[in-house]
Write a protein that holds these residues in place. Structure first.
Motif, PDB file in Angstrom:
ATOM      1  N   MET A 154      11.005  13.867  49.329  1.00  0.00           N
ATOM      2  CA  MET A 154      10.745  13.507  47.924  1.00  0.00           C
ATOM      3  C   MET A 154      12.067  13.268  47.203  1.00  0.00           C
ATOM      4  O   MET A 154      12.975  14.074  47.245  1.00  0.00           O
ATOM      5  N   MET A 155      12.163  12.141  46.548  1.00  0.00           N
ATOM      6  CA  MET A 155      13.328  11.850  45.727  1.00  0.00           C
ATOM      7  C   MET A 155      13.107  12.384  44.315  1.00  0.00           C
ATOM      8  O   MET A 155      11.972  12.437  43.833  1.00  0.00           O
ATOM      9  N   LEU A 156      14.184  12.737  43.648  1.00  0.00           N
ATOM     10  CA  LEU A 156      14.102  13.016  42.231  1.00  0.00           C
ATOM     11  C   LEU A 156      13.896  11.701  41.494  1.00  0.00           C
ATOM     12  O   LEU A 156      13.940  10.617  42.084  1.00  0.00           O
ATOM     13  N   ASP A 157      13.691  11.787  40.188  1.00  0.00           N
ATOM     14  CA  ASP A 157      13.430  10.596  39.400  1.00  0.00           C
ATOM     15  C   ASP A 157      14.609   9.633  39.435  1.00  0.00           C
ATOM     16  O   ASP A 157      15.710   9.970  39.875  1.00  0.00           O
ATOM     17  N   GLU A 158      14.361   8.448  38.925  1.00  0.00           N
ATOM     18  CA  GLU A 158      15.424   7.447  38.804  1.00  0.00           C
ATOM     19  C   GLU A 158      16.606   8.043  38.054  1.00  0.00           C
ATOM     20  O   GLU A 158      16.437   8.773  37.079  1.00  0.00           O
ATOM     21  N   GLY A 159      17.792   7.707  38.498  1.00  0.00           N
ATOM     22  CA  GLY A 159      18.999   8.273  37.906  1.00  0.00           C
ATOM     23  C   GLY A 159      19.695   9.252  38.817  1.00  0.00           C
ATOM     24  O   GLY A 159      20.782   9.723  38.504  1.00  0.00           O
ATOM     25  N   PHE A 160      19.069   9.564  39.975  1.00  0.00           N
ATOM     26  CA  PHE A 160      19.661  10.465  40.952  1.00  0.00           C
ATOM     27  C   PHE A 160      19.815   9.763  42.293  1.00  0.00           C
ATOM     28  O   PHE A 160      19.044   8.863  42.634  1.00  0.00           O
ATOM     29  N   VAL A 161      20.816  10.185  43.054  1.00  0.00           N
ATOM     30  CA  VAL A 161      21.013   9.681  44.407  1.00  0.00           C
ATOM     31  C   VAL A 161      21.203  10.867  45.346  1.00  0.00           C
ATOM     32  O   VAL A 161      21.696  11.924  44.950  1.00  0.00           O
ATOM     33  N   ASP A 162      20.782  10.677  46.592  1.00  0.00           N
ATOM     34  CA  ASP A 162      21.042  11.680  47.623  1.00  0.00           C
ATOM     35  C   ASP A 162      22.488  11.594  48.086  1.00  0.00           C
ATOM     36  O   ASP A 162      23.117  10.532  48.011  1.00  0.00           O
ATOM     37  N   PHE A 163      23.009  12.722  48.572  1.00  0.00           N
ATOM     38  CA  PHE A 163      24.329  12.701  49.205  1.00  0.00           C
ATOM     39  C   PHE A 163      24.294  13.525  50.479  1.00  0.00           C
ATOM     40  O   PHE A 163      23.427  14.381  50.678  1.00  0.00           O
ATOM     41  N   ASP A 164      25.235  13.261  51.344  1.00  0.00           N
ATOM     42  CA  ASP A 164      25.415  13.996  52.602  1.00  0.00           C
ATOM     43  C   ASP A 164      26.896  13.915  52.921  1.00  0.00           C
ATOM     44  O   ASP A 164      27.381  12.897  53.424  1.00  0.00           O
ATOM     45  N   LEU A 165      27.638  14.979  52.597  1.00  0.00           N
ATOM     46  CA  LEU A 165      29.090  14.953  52.647  1.00  0.00           C
ATOM     47  C   LEU A 165      29.635  16.066  53.538  1.00  0.00           C
ATOM     48  O   LEU A 165      29.067  17.160  53.589  1.00  0.00           O
TER      49      LEU A 165
END
Length: 315
Positions: free
Chosen positions: A1-12
């Motif tokens: 599940m993604m959060l609402d528009e305005g957020f991006v996933d990261f993997d660092l």
């Protein structure tokens, strides 16, 4: 599940592990999926807030809080090591790879990677314990801390009663030697998630199905479940050593703490959180909230208001 528009996933990659999660979108992550190459910084005009989830959740526990703050704060929501999509490194006999000190170092390194040399922090449950350790170890980075439904770990273990052990049975189950807890949880992660979370004050009503499924996915199979067990094994051992060392040295948490706890929960029933945090921190304030353990989901408006008033003014 993604959060609402305005957020991006990261993997660092930070501090020798992969830390995944979600953060506010910015001009440097325009492809909608922040990676080690695209997520170089989120630093900008808006102050930075680090949000740390609890057990047995991941960064999606902030799905109600985060959208209300995105216009005023830069939000970074990692999965702690051992949880969600983050790494589950091997750990030695002392379980130090999963100590609050190491998890705090992960978070500081992540924020540094994203361009934030100082920031405010809000943590719930396990995330609150990491936040408190971060404030103790990195007072130059942490401006203020909001802790949700926790008392100091050392005092909770030292004051264990039958009532506490029955309510927080998972504390004592998860520290049992490997691989028994991992195998039992990993064999039916959905049953563990729903049994633990559903037994509290609000039941499962506050949690969307897709969020619960995400929590279960993070524990499916003994290897993935190992992370949460190592977290609690560290909490019952090396984390207590670190806490005792601070007390012996007279070392107090310097950043200001605000503590909120649930009226319908174990902290309110069995502990005195303001007094106990006052033993280990220089400045503490807070109050009870009329909800159960999962404050961000059950009392979203109150948590958002506290973030704005207490953390926002220091950011």
């Amino acid at each position: 599940m993604m959060l609402d528009e305005g957020f991006v996933d990261f993997d660092l990659e930070v501090n020798g592990v992969r830390i995944a999660g979600a953060m506010s979108a910015d001009a440097d992550a325009t492809d909608g999926a922040a990676t080690a190459t695209t997520a170089t910084t989120t630093a900008g005009e808006k102050p930075a807030l680090l949000l740390l989830h609890g057990h047995p959740e991941n960064h999606l526990m902030w799905h109600r809080v985060a959208p209300q703050l995105i216009e005023e704060l830069t939000l970074v929501m990692p999965d702690l090591r051992g949880y969600g999509r983050s790494s589950r490194p091997e750990s030695g006999d002392d379980h130090s790879a999963y100590s609050n000190r190491i998890m705090a170092a992960d978070a500081v390194a992540l924020m540094e990677r994203l361009g934030h040399s100082s920031f405010v922090v809000c943590g719930h449950d396990r995330g609150a314990r990491v936040a408190a350790r971060m404030a103790a170890d990195h007072p130059d980075r942490v401006r203020r801390v909001l802790l949700l439904d926790v008392a100091p770990t050392l005092r909770m273990y030292e004051n264990t009663t039958r009532a506490f052990a029955e309510a927080y049975w998972h504390w004592f189950f998860l520290i049992q030697p490997a691989p028994m807890p991992e195998m039992l949880i990993g064999a039916d992660a959905k049953a563990y998630i729903e049994g633990l979370m559903g037994a509290r004050h609000a039941g499962l009503a506050p949690f969307p199905r897709e969020v619960l499924d995400s929590y279960a996915e993070g524990l499916r199979g003994a290897d993935r479940a190992r992370g949460i067990c190592e977290d609690y094994r560290a909490s019952a051992g090396i984390d207590l050593d670190h806490d005792r060392a601070d007390i012996a040295a007279g070392r107090l948490i310097e950043p200001e703490l605000r503590v909120l706890w649930a009226r319908h929960g174990v902290i309110e029933r069995l502990f005195d959180p303001l007094s106990l945090w006052g033993e280990v921190a220089r400045s503490v304030s807070g109050h009870v909230v009329d909800c159960g353990h999962y404050l961000p989901e059950e009392a979203t408006a109150e948590v958002v208001a506290e973030i704005r008033s207490f953390l926002g003014s220091a950011a």
